[in-house]
Design a protein around this motif. Sequence first.
Motif, PDB file in Angstrom:
ATOM      1  N   ALA A  19     -21.637  31.071 -40.707  1.00 52.42           N
ATOM      2  CA  ALA A  19     -22.330  30.122 -39.826  1.00 52.42           C
ATOM      3  C   ALA A  19     -23.239  29.189 -40.630  1.00 52.42           C
ATOM      4  N   ALA A  20     -23.801  29.698 -41.715  1.00 54.08           N
ATOM      5  CA  ALA A  20     -24.682  28.897 -42.566  1.00 54.08           C
ATOM      6  C   ALA A  20     -23.924  27.766 -43.257  1.00 54.08           C
ATOM      7  N   HIS A  21     -22.624  27.913 -43.369  1.00 51.19           N
ATOM      8  CA  HIS A  21     -21.819  26.936 -44.093  1.00 51.19           C
ATOM      9  C   HIS A  21     -20.902  26.115 -43.175  1.00 51.19           C
ATOM     10  N   ARG A  22     -21.155  26.156 -41.865  1.00 50.56           N
ATOM     11  CA  ARG A  22     -20.360  25.401 -40.891  1.00 50.56           C
ATOM     12  C   ARG A  22     -21.235  24.414 -40.158  1.00 50.56           C
ATOM     13  N   ASP A  23     -20.756  23.228 -39.988  1.00 47.87           N
ATOM     14  CA  ASP A  23     -21.463  22.227 -39.192  1.00 47.87           C
ATOM     15  C   ASP A  23     -20.591  21.899 -37.990  1.00 47.87           C
ATOM     16  N   ASP A  24     -21.035  22.311 -36.819  1.00 45.92           N
ATOM     17  CA  ASP A  24     -20.262  22.103 -35.594  1.00 45.92           C
ATOM     18  C   ASP A  24     -20.781  20.945 -34.748  1.00 45.92           C
ATOM     19  N   ALA A  25     -21.557  20.054 -35.350  1.00 46.01           N
ATOM     20  CA  ALA A  25     -22.120  18.932 -34.588  1.00 46.01           C
ATOM     21  C   ALA A  25     -21.013  18.113 -33.947  1.00 46.01           C
ATOM     22  N   SER A 130     -31.437  23.697 -37.552  1.00 46.19           N
ATOM     23  CA  SER A 130     -32.375  24.557 -38.262  1.00 46.19           C
ATOM     24  C   SER A 130     -31.854  24.721 -39.678  1.00 46.19           C
ATOM     25  N   ASP A 131     -32.418  25.667 -40.413  1.00 44.13           N
ATOM     26  CA  ASP A 131     -31.929  25.947 -41.755  1.00 44.13           C
ATOM     27  C   ASP A 131     -30.617  26.722 -41.672  1.00 44.13           C
ATOM     28  N   PRO A 132     -29.779  26.622 -42.701  1.00 41.17           N
ATOM     29  CA  PRO A 132     -28.479  27.291 -42.657  1.00 41.17           C
ATOM     30  C   PRO A 132     -28.545  28.788 -42.365  1.00 41.17           C
ATOM     31  N   PHE A 133     -29.461  29.499 -42.991  1.00 38.55           N
ATOM     32  CA  PHE A 133     -29.518  30.945 -42.797  1.00 38.55           C
ATOM     33  C   PHE A 133     -29.796  31.316 -41.342  1.00 38.55           C
ATOM     34  N   HIS A 134     -30.352  30.424 -40.570  1.00 43.85           N
ATOM     35  CA  HIS A 134     -30.790  30.636 -39.195  1.00 43.85           C
ATOM     36  C   HIS A 134     -29.683  30.345 -38.181  1.00 43.85           C
ATOM     37  N   ALA A 135     -28.580  29.744 -38.625  1.00 40.98           N
ATOM     38  CA  ALA A 135     -27.564  29.187 -37.731  1.00 40.98           C
ATOM     39  C   ALA A 135     -26.944  30.206 -36.781  1.00 40.98           C
ATOM     40  N   TYR A 136     -26.524  31.339 -37.287  1.00 40.51           N
ATOM     41  CA  TYR A 136     -25.823  32.304 -36.421  1.00 40.51           C
ATOM     42  C   TYR A 136     -26.741  32.804 -35.315  1.00 40.51           C
ATOM     43  N   ARG A 137     -27.972  33.180 -35.673  1.00 41.54           N
ATOM     44  CA  ARG A 137     -28.880  33.771 -34.689  1.00 41.54           C
ATOM     45  C   ARG A 137     -29.268  32.762 -33.607  1.00 41.54           C
ATOM     46  N   ILE A 138     -29.557  31.515 -33.979  1.00 41.64           N
ATOM     47  CA  ILE A 138     -29.936  30.561 -32.932  1.00 41.64           C
ATOM     48  C   ILE A 138     -28.752  30.243 -32.021  1.00 41.64           C
TER      49      ILE A 138
END
Length: 193
Positions: A19-25, A130-138
């Motif tokens: 998730a930290a390495h994916r941009d789903d915008a 947010s920051d990449p490391f935060h992506a999955y949880r948010i």
Amino acid sequence: MLLGFMLYLVVSFVQVWWAAHRDDAHPAQAIVVLGAAQYDGRPSPVLEGRLRHVVELYDQGVAPLVVVTGGRRDGDRYTEASASARYLHEHGVPGAAVERETTGATSYESLAATARFLRDRGISEVVLVSDPFHAYRIGAISDEVNLDAAVSPTPHSAISGVKNWRFLLRETAGVSLGRIVGYRRLDHLLERG
């Protein structure tokens, strides 16, 4: 049982890393940026990295509305949201396009409060920043609070190297536990701890 638990943690880590390495915008109704520290009205490097990405997404026409989140800590004169709104205004995002959510002290609280006021406006499709490391949880929290969210981690994160790995491991623990007990309950447990 121990082997199963270890496998669960490894799978969780891979999901957090992925998730930290994916941009789903993609086009949405609003961009929501998670708050971070501010210093007397100026965004910290972490918050500035998130806001730089929001400006890029807004300029690309991803959404017509930006929601900035984050309350005030004891002794602060400004909220994280007000520091964010000021930064966005200084970087070309019109004030009328920015809404502030200032009651949340955690990611869960901020997203839950944001979901409530956006629902009142008929808005549910958002892009979270947010920051990449935060992506999955948010992303997982947004599911719990009924937001239809895509996550777009900032490529301008101030967190890198060993520190980034520590955050990835911390997020893995949070995600692993949050999936079991629920993110709202996890938020309350951590608040008491």
